[in-house]
Write an enzyme that holds these catalytic residues in place. Structure first.
Site, mmCIF file in Angstrom:
data_model
loop_
_atom_site.group_PDB
_atom_site.id
_atom_site.type_symbol
_atom_site.label_atom_id
_atom_site.label_comp_id
_atom_site.label_asym_id
_atom_site.label_seq_id
_atom_site.Cartn_x
_atom_site.Cartn_y
_atom_site.Cartn_z
ATOM 1 N N TYR A 141 -0.762 -2.242 7.219
ATOM 2 C CA TYR A 141 -1.740 -2.982 6.725
ATOM 3 C C TYR A 141 -2.870 -3.446 7.685
ATOM 4 O O TYR A 141 -4.219 -3.188 7.522
ATOM 5 C CB TYR A 141 -1.576 -4.351 5.939
ATOM 6 C CG TYR A 141 -2.501 -4.947 5.056
ATOM 7 C CD1 TYR A 141 -2.960 -4.222 4.083
ATOM 8 C CD2 TYR A 141 -3.015 -6.158 5.701
ATOM 9 C CE1 TYR A 141 -4.108 -4.914 3.537
ATOM 10 C CE2 TYR A 141 -4.037 -6.891 5.027
ATOM 11 C CZ TYR A 141 -4.581 -6.183 3.919
ATOM 12 O OH TYR A 141 -5.547 -6.567 3.354
ATOM 13 N N GLU A 148 -10.756 0.668 7.655
ATOM 14 C CA GLU A 148 -11.739 0.377 6.702
ATOM 15 C C GLU A 148 -12.906 -0.118 7.357
ATOM 16 O O GLU A 148 -14.084 0.110 7.029
ATOM 17 C CB GLU A 148 -11.221 -0.660 5.594
ATOM 18 C CG GLU A 148 -10.129 -0.034 4.775
ATOM 19 C CD GLU A 148 -9.293 -1.163 3.893
ATOM 20 O OE1 GLU A 148 -9.650 -2.356 3.968
ATOM 21 O OE2 GLU A 148 -8.297 -0.708 3.458
#
Length: 218
Positions: A141, A148
């Site tokens: 994550y 991102e």
């Protein structure tokens, strides 16, 4: 309802497995040349899987699943923003290496998460898979959030020069909307969302190991 959930998660698992296998095979055969057209080869399937993930929010709202709505909403929303708003709208970004890395991280997590959810829907537990589900996110994550963020950073010059999603209104009032500012604000707030989701995932992991420890003692 268990049958429906297991079929839904099976479909998601098959979709993400196809993406992951396709990316891995292309890299083994074409090396770094495969990075540039990653989006063109698997983008449509990726978009389909992400659109389908909206159902996971509906499951929670309808009481089909007992997961927290806000953490799931944030995870679905961040992927929608990156995939549909940033990557899909900027053709120049689609060929960046970071897009390949981001898709790889996303799918490496999903090929673990969805089979776990599929088995959980029918009250089946495989300890190795369950442990992996509650542990792999610690690496996956944060890496996905970094990927991102870098994808957004790479896209900013294109949003700036092309003016995508930006507009000006003269009447009835003077109004200007500069989309790169919104993306910059998103980058600033992204660590807050990451910490919140990590805390939720950590709580799930803690509860799982506490239950497992109690069962061993009994």
């Amino acid at each position: 309802m268990k049958t429906y959930l297991s079929i839904y998660y099976l479909i998601q698992f098959c979709g993400h497995s196809w993406i992951f296998t396709n990316m891995t095979t292309r890299f083994l055969f074409f090396g770094q040349d495969a990075f540039a057209d990653t989006f063109y080869s698997i983008g449509l399937v990726m978009q389909g899987c992400q659109l389908l993930s909206i159902l996971e929010l509906a499951h929670i709202l309808l009481g089909v699943e007992q997961n927290g709505f806000l953490p799931m909403f944030l995870q679905v929303a961040e992927r929608f923003i990156i995939l549909f708003v940033v990557i899909t709208s900027q053709e120049e970004v689609q060929s960046k290496y970071i897009v390949c890395a981001l898709f790889f991280i996303w799918n490496l997590w999903d090929v673990i998460r969805y089979p776990y959810d599929m088995l959980a829907a029918v009250d089946t537990d495989y300890s190795a898979l369950t442990w992996l589900r509650h542990t792999w996110w610690i690496v996956a994550y944060p890496l996905s959030v970094l990927a991102e963020a870098y994808t957004i950073y790479e896209s900013l010059p294109y949003f700036e020069s092309l003016g995508t999603y930006s507009f000006k209104m003269a009447l009835p009032v003077s109004l200007s909307f500069h989309f790169p500012y919104i993306l910059t604000l998103y980058l600033v707030l992204q660590p807050v969302g990451m910490l919140y989701i990590c805390s939720c995932l950590w709580s799930e992991r803690k509860q799982y190991f506490q239950r497992k420890l109690k069962l061993k003692k009994n």
